[in-house]
Design a protein around this motif. Structure first.
Motif, PDB file in Angstrom:
ATOM      1  N   CYS A 451       0.840  -1.200   0.000  1.00 40.14           N
ATOM      2  CA  CYS A 451       0.000   0.000   0.000  1.00 40.14           C
ATOM      3  C   CYS A 451       0.877   1.253   0.000  1.00 40.14           C
ATOM      4  N   ALA A 452       1.928   1.244   0.844  1.00 37.13           N
ATOM      5  CA  ALA A 452       2.840   2.389   0.903  1.00 37.13           C
ATOM      6  C   ALA A 452       3.584   2.552  -0.411  1.00 37.13           C
ATOM      7  N   LYS A 453       3.966   1.430  -1.020  1.00 43.58           N
ATOM      8  CA  LYS A 453       4.688   1.500  -2.290  1.00 43.58           C
ATOM      9  C   LYS A 453       3.795   2.058  -3.388  1.00 43.58           C
ATOM     10  N   THR A 454       2.527   1.595  -3.418  1.00 41.37           N
ATOM     11  CA  THR A 454       1.573   2.046  -4.440  1.00 41.37           C
ATOM     12  C   THR A 454       1.272   3.532  -4.289  1.00 41.37           C
ATOM     13  N   GLN A 455       1.108   3.937  -3.022  1.00 39.59           N
ATOM     14  CA  GLN A 455       0.759   5.339  -2.761  1.00 39.59           C
ATOM     15  C   GLN A 455       2.002   6.234  -2.640  1.00 39.59           C
ATOM     16  N   LYS A 456       3.191   5.616  -2.849  1.00 41.58           N
ATOM     17  CA  LYS A 456       4.458   6.347  -2.764  1.00 41.58           C
ATOM     18  C   LYS A 456       4.621   7.076  -1.429  1.00 41.58           C
ATOM     19  N   LYS A 457       4.297   6.326  -0.367  1.00 34.32           N
ATOM     20  CA  LYS A 457       4.458   6.838   0.985  1.00 34.32           C
ATOM     21  C   LYS A 457       5.603   6.085   1.667  1.00 34.32           C
ATOM     22  N   PRO A 458       6.227   6.694   2.647  1.00 34.74           N
ATOM     23  CA  PRO A 458       7.306   5.976   3.349  1.00 34.74           C
ATOM     24  C   PRO A 458       6.766   4.788   4.157  1.00 34.74           C
ATOM     25  N   TYR A 459       5.517   4.919   4.681  1.00 33.95           N
ATOM     26  CA  TYR A 459       4.963   3.809   5.444  1.00 33.95           C
ATOM     27  C   TYR A 459       3.437   3.860   5.411  1.00 33.95           C
ATOM     28  N   CYS A 460       2.807   2.733   5.707  1.00 27.90           N
ATOM     29  CA  CYS A 460       1.362   2.637   5.846  1.00 27.90           C
ATOM     30  C   CYS A 460       1.038   1.684   6.977  1.00 27.90           C
ATOM     31  N   ILE A 461      -0.059   1.985   7.714  1.00 28.99           N
ATOM     32  CA  ILE A 461      -0.568   1.095   8.750  1.00 28.99           C
ATOM     33  C   ILE A 461      -1.670   0.240   8.147  1.00 28.99           C
ATOM     34  N   PHE A 462      -1.665  -1.028   8.441  1.00 31.48           N
ATOM     35  CA  PHE A 462      -2.661  -1.939   7.886  1.00 31.48           C
ATOM     36  C   PHE A 462      -4.057  -1.565   8.364  1.00 31.48           C
ATOM     37  N   GLU A 463      -4.970  -1.614   7.435  1.00 28.49           N
ATOM     38  CA  GLU A 463      -6.383  -1.379   7.757  1.00 28.49           C
ATOM     39  C   GLU A 463      -7.185  -2.502   7.150  1.00 28.49           C
ATOM     40  N   SER A 464      -7.997  -3.164   8.001  1.00 33.59           N
ATOM     41  CA  SER A 464      -8.772  -4.291   7.517  1.00 33.59           C
ATOM     42  C   SER A 464      -9.992  -3.848   6.734  1.00 33.59           C
TER      43      SER A 464
END
Length: 464
Positions: A451-464
């Motif tokens: 998700c972070a890679k797709t959105q070009k963010k350094p990190y993402c928290i998992f959301e169910s």
């Protein structure tokens, strides 16, 4: 008739073939044959100059026993120690009988000196053999803790002339005391010697040491300990036997005497070598055990770590995750799992070389390890993929850690003359909120990373 009897008696004495003496009531020598002359070491003229008593030739410990016989006059067999004209001790079996009139005594002697020496030597060798067998038994059952001391004690007890001793062993380039008999080991163990400071130097052969002046060159502290606890000024002679393993001198087996500088003979050296050889076997065993131990540790390390970066591998990650998650269940605490994938790393491998890529990975691994707490866990699970376990850390708190990791990664890496700048994407999932077991939480952290890679963010928290 008396003259004839005396002459006949003398002839009989000469024909007997073994030492015989005739003594008067005061135990003074009246007649003696040539075999007795040879045993006592005196000539006929010397004995005639002064009418000698048989007691003059007895070792002091036997005087009382013979004086008691003089009173009782019973036929008796003695083990007597005679002292000849040169001061040598002659061990004999003596049979003494009084004549019918009770005025004279016939003394027949059998010289058993050599037999006694052989018996004593055999006894010492038997003791030596028993000691060696006990040593082997202890080694076979892995009981080597106090083997140096046990071996030295048996040597001092068995080797002719030994009154005290010590074992010196090389450790980290210096020689230290590992055992002592007759000395204070607790004090001696405080000092060490360099090769050039040893009184026996780095000998590979047996040495008889009588010059201890090298100890005078030591600093005051060591010299004082060696003087008080090691009694080096009282030692007359030291039999020093090198312990050689694979042509290297790894220690010294030292036996000391305080009375006679010439006490150690060929038998002493031979028996000392036997004990030193046993020490050599122990050293060799310990060396092999150390090698095996290191190999086992190395194999265990490789089975749990990435060989390139030294970080934990997937197997180690799995085991550590189970431990951390079980601990968090007991404490009702959250655990964050972070999945890191490096950005643009593939280009380094493609445009430069895998060797350069490996060097970049090694540097990244150092930075990741430096950024974690003692309670955190970092592992490499793929080419450019890393996983973190953060105990007692919620996903929200883990974002600060993720930011710090990205900042560390983005610092330029200098290799030779080239500079490389890369980044990464991190996915964060939380146990037990995002999964009731580790594999599920890890999959969700992987999804958050994509998700972070797709959105070009350094990190993402998992959301169910």
């Amino acid at each position: 008739m008396l003259e004839f009897s005396e002459e006949l008696l003398l002839v009989l004495l000469e024909l007997s073939g073994f030492p015989i003496l005739v003594l008067d009531e005061e135990l003074k020598i009246q007649m003696i044959n040539k075999e007795a002359f040879g045993l006592l070491g005196f000539s006929e003229e010397q004995l005639r100059e002064k009418k000698r008593s048989f007691l003059d030739f007895l070792y002091f410990k036997d005087l009382q026993e013979l004086e008691d016989f003089q009173q009782n006059k019973l036929v008796k067999e003695f083990h007597l120690t005679l002292v000849n004209s040169e001061g040598q001790h002659k061990e004999t079996i003596a049979r003494i009988r009084a004549t019918p009139d009770g005025k004279r005594f016939l003394v027949s002697l059998v010289d058993v000196t050599e037999f006694k020496k052989i018996a004593e030597k055999l006894s010492r060798k038997t003791k030596c053999q028993d000691a060696v067998m006990k040593i082997v038994a202890q080694v076979l059952k892995d009981d080597v803790e106090n083997l140096y001391q046990f071996l030295l004690e048996k040597a001092v007890e068995t080797v002719p002339g030994a009154q005290a001793g010590s074992v010196l062993v090389r450790e980290k380039g210096v020689f230290v005391y590992k055992a002592a008999v007759g000395y204070d080991l607790s004090e001696l163990s405080k000092i060490h010697f360099k090769e050039k400071e040893l009184v026996q130097h780095l000998a590979k052969d047996v040495m008889i040491v009588t010059d201890f002046s090298a100890n005078e060159q030591l600093d005051e502290t060591r010299r004082k300990i060696l003087e008080d606890a090691g009694k080096f000024r009282q030692i007359k002679v030291m039999l020093s036997i090198p312990i050689v393993v694979q042509e290297q001198t790894v220690g010294f087996f030292n036996l000391d005497n305080f009375e006679d500088s010439k006490i150690f003979d060929d038998e002493s050296i031979e028996m000392g070598k036997i004990f030193a050889a046993q020490l050599g076997v122990i050293f060799e065993r310990l060396r092999l055990e150390e090698q095996i131990k290191n190999q086992v540790q190395q194999m265990r390390f490789l089975s749990y770590h990435d060989p390139l970066t030294g970080l934990a591998n997937r197997r180690y990650l799995q085991e550590e995750a189970e431990r951390i998650l079980a601990s968090s269940d007991r404490r009702k605490e959250a655990v964050s799992v972070l999945y890191l994938d490096l950005l643009n790393f593939k280009q380094i491998n493609d445009n430069f070389s895998h060797e350069i890529g490996d060097r970049v990975l090694v540097e990244i691994a150092k930075r990741l390890k430096k950024s974690t707490r003692k309670s955190d866990f970092v592992s490499r699970i793929g080419g450019d993929e890393f996983v973190f376990l953060l105990a007692n850390t919620s996903a929200k708190r883990a974002t600060r850690f993720a930011q710090r990791i990205i900042q560390q990664i983005e610092v330029p890496i200098i290799i030779d003359v080239a500079s490389f700048t890369i980044s990464g994407n991190i996915g964060i999932a939380e146990y037990p909120k995002d999964g009731d077991h580790f594999e599920k939480v890890l999959r969700n952290a992987d999804r958050a990373m994509y998700c972070a890679k797709t959105q070009k963010k350094p990190y993402c928290i998992f959301e169910s």
